[in-house]
Enzyme design. Structure first.
Site, short mmCIF file in Angstrom:
data_model
loop_
_atom_site.label_atom_id
_atom_site.label_comp_id
_atom_site.label_asym_id
_atom_site.label_seq_id
_atom_site.Cartn_x
_atom_site.Cartn_y
_atom_site.Cartn_z
N ASN A 1 -64.73 39.13 31.99
CA ASN A 1 -64.01 40.40 32.06
C ASN A 1 -65.03 41.51 32.35
OD1 ASN A 1 -62.74 42.82 31.56
ND2 ASN A 1 -61.48 42.03 29.89
N ASN B 1 -57.80 43.77 37.99
CA ASN B 1 -57.37 44.27 36.69
C ASN B 1 -56.50 45.51 36.95
OD1 ASN B 1 -57.28 45.02 33.88
ND2 ASN B 1 -59.15 43.84 33.61
N THR B 2 -56.06 46.15 35.91
CA THR B 2 -55.18 47.32 36.05
C THR B 2 -55.94 48.50 36.65
OG1 THR B 2 -55.74 47.78 33.77
CG2 THR B 2 -53.61 46.73 34.19
N LYS C 1 -63.90 38.64 37.03
CA LYS C 1 -62.71 39.49 37.23
C LYS C 1 -63.17 40.93 37.43
CE LYS C 1 -58.20 40.65 35.26
NZ LYS C 1 -57.22 40.29 34.22
N SER D 1 -63.99 44.23 33.92
CA SER D 1 -62.99 45.11 34.52
C SER D 1 -62.08 45.84 33.56
CB SER D 1 -62.14 44.28 35.48
OG SER D 1 -61.72 43.06 34.87
N CYS D 2 -62.23 45.67 32.24
CA CYS D 2 -61.33 46.38 31.32
C CYS D 2 -61.52 47.88 31.55
CB CYS D 2 -61.63 46.01 29.88
SG CYS D 2 -60.59 46.94 28.73
N LYS E 1 -56.40 35.71 26.56
CA LYS E 1 -56.74 37.10 26.26
C LYS E 1 -58.27 37.14 26.06
CE LYS E 1 -56.01 41.31 24.73
NZ LYS E 1 -55.74 42.37 25.70
C1 LIG Z 1 -51.17 44.89 27.65
C2 LIG Z 1 -52.19 44.35 28.60
C3 LIG Z 1 -53.36 43.79 28.10
C4 LIG Z 1 -54.32 43.28 28.96
N1 LIG Z 1 -55.45 42.72 28.45
C5 LIG Z 1 -56.38 42.18 29.29
C6 LIG Z 1 -57.52 41.51 28.77
O1 LIG Z 1 -57.71 41.36 27.56
N2 LIG Z 1 -58.41 40.99 29.67
C7 LIG Z 1 -58.25 41.10 31.03
O2 LIG Z 1 -59.08 40.62 31.79
N3 LIG Z 1 -57.15 41.72 31.54
C8 LIG Z 1 -56.22 42.25 30.70
N4 LIG Z 1 -55.09 42.84 31.23
C9 LIG Z 1 -54.92 42.93 32.70
C10 LIG Z 1 -54.06 41.79 33.24
O3 LIG Z 1 -54.66 40.54 33.04
C11 LIG Z 1 -53.79 41.98 34.75
O4 LIG Z 1 -55.05 41.97 35.42
C12 LIG Z 1 -53.08 43.28 35.09
O5 LIG Z 1 -52.07 43.57 34.14
C13 LIG Z 1 -52.44 43.25 36.49
O6 LIG Z 1 -51.47 42.25 36.60
P1 LIG Z 1 -49.87 42.57 36.52
O7 LIG Z 1 -49.58 43.56 37.58
O8 LIG Z 1 -49.21 41.24 36.70
O9 LIG Z 1 -49.63 43.14 35.15
C14 LIG Z 1 -54.11 43.35 30.36
C15 LIG Z 1 -52.92 43.91 30.85
C16 LIG Z 1 -51.96 44.39 30.00
C17 LIG Z 1 -50.69 44.98 30.55
#
Ligand SMILES: Cc1cc2nc3c(=O)[nH]c(=O)nc-3n(C[C@H](O)[C@H](O)[C@H](O)COP(=O)(O)O)c2cc1C
Length: 375
Positions: free
Chosen positions: A151, A218-219, A191, A153-154, A46
């Site tokens: 990171n 990232n999302t 990322k 990309s948040c 994380k």
């Molecule tokens: C609840 C949650 C918290 C996340 N926290 C982070 C984070 O702290 N740092 C980061 O780089 N990505 C974070 N992500 C993004 C994930 O690492 C990932 O890039 C994203 O969810 C897409 O992958 P998935 O489709 O498998 O979920 C988070 C995603 C979720 C759902």
């Protein structure tokens, strides 16, 4: 034929190419050690930062589900649904660097041959902020981190100099990457955010700054849906909502579109694929486009928090697929479909008589109808 699931990525050896992404599955020492015991090839922690982090009151992640044979999409728990996506507005780790440091050291001591990637984040608005990146990088690598993931990309940062606000600016991407590379003794992965017009531009910035790999994606920025009965967003605090991130099955096609752009533009660089992976069939998309590792978040969150069954399926699927095709390692199939994505005009059209000037194509009026309108 001997089959080898191990991979080499940015100079590091992974027992298999499957990693837990930076997110709740990797938010604690116990989760990370459970993930290593389960057999994940690596984990990305994380994200760790130096600024104080306070999450919203109430849930930070929920799951949007579809009802088969209906058009309903809702976060409400109900039987017989299929996962559509995750939605989250969780910030980076709310634990301090001081909290993380001894834990990183303990994890690496207990699991020296498992790959521990630490995700880090700071700002970019001043030299002091750039030094924060360096402080984080040095602290993590001193505890044994095998690589650093930046990171950039948040998607839910108010600060204009952080998270995806860096990732949207190729110069800032470059500057931050370079600042970390100045002190890094381990590989640096950047990322990126999918929320830009052309991700190749930001990737170029990262590589110019010295990045060893790109992690994508990232999302995707998004909102929860409004409940048609209550007229409230399905996720809100006191009726208010803010832009958050979509993950899970819904983003797989969009995330691989981004990855395809990246691997075509930089065929000789390293990429870690993320987005919508729940089984080997999904992961295969990323490998065939050229990725050397993949990362999983949403599917793992829904499987005992760290995805032991997801991993079993990924490993079994990889073995079975390699056996069927006679492949002995990932290098036998990595990138095999990278060049199948072409500009639209390169797609063959029906020839001669079969193709009537486009009139039969969807969206065009039939010749007689057009003539009648003109008349
Ligand atoms: C609840 C949650 C918290 C996340 N926290 C982070 C984070 O702290 N740092 C980061 O780089 N990505 C974070 N992500 C993004 C994930 O690492 C990932 O890039 C994203 O969810 C897409 O992958 P998935 O489709 O498998 O979920 C988070 C995603 C979720 C759902």
């Amino acid at each position: 034929m001997a089959m080898n699931l191990a991979v080499s990525f940015t100079g590091l050896r992974f027992e298999n190419p499957f990693l837990l992404a930076s997110a709740p599955p990797t938010e604690s020492e116990s989760n990370i050690t459970r993930a290593f015991d389960a057999g994940w090839g690596g984990v990305v922690t994380k994200t760790i930062g130096l600024h104080p982090v306070a999450n919203v009151a109430g849930p930070k992640t929920k799951f949007l589900r579809a009802t088969p044979e209906s058009t309903q999409l809702s976060m409400k728990k109900r039987p017989g649904t299929a996962l559509h996506s995750s939605w989250n507005w969780e910030l980076i780790s709310d634990k301090t660097l001081d909290w993380w440091v001894p834990r990183l050291g303990r994890i690496k001591q207990a699991y020296p041959s498992h790959v521990l990637v630490t995700s880090i984040m700071a700002g970019s608005g001043s030299d002091a902020e750039l030094r924060h990146w360096q402080t984080l990088a040095k602290a993590c690598q001193d505890e044994g981190a095998d690589a650093l993931e930046l990171n950039l990309s948040c998607p839910h940062m108010d600060r204009p100099d952080m998270g995806s606000n860096i990732g949207k600016d190729p110069e800032l991407v470059s500057v931050v990457t370079q600042a970390v590379k100045e002190v890094a003794r381990v590989p640096v992965w950047a990322k990126l955010t999918p929320s830009t017009t052309d991700i190749v531009v930001e990737a170029r910035g990262a590589f110019l700054g010295g990045a060893d790999a790109i992690s994508s994606t990232n999302t995707f920025p998004s909102l929860p849906l409004i409940d048609p009965e209550t007229l409230e967003f399905e996720m809100n605090v006191d009726g208010l909502v803010s832009s958050g991130g979509l993950g899970g099955p819904a983003i797989l096609p969009q995330a691989i579109a981004k990855m395809s752009q990246l691997t075509q533009a930089f065929p000789d660089h390293a990429f870690s694929g993320i987005g919508g992976i729940a089984d080997f069939g999904h992961a295969l998309n990323y490998f065939l486009l050229g990725c050397g590792t993949v990362q999983v978040c949403t599917a793992a969150m829904l499987d005992h928090a760290i995805g032991p069954n997801v991993l079993k399926q990924l490993l079994a699927g990889m073995r079975e697929t390699m056996e069927r095709h006679g492949w002995s390692s990932l290098e036998d199939f990595r990138g095999q479909r990278r060049d199948r994505v072409v500009v639209h005009s390169k797609i063959r059209r029906p020839e001669g008589e079969a193709y009537r000037g486009g009139y039969d194509a969807e969206g065009y009026a039939a010749a007689e109808a057009a003539a009648a309108t003109e008349g």
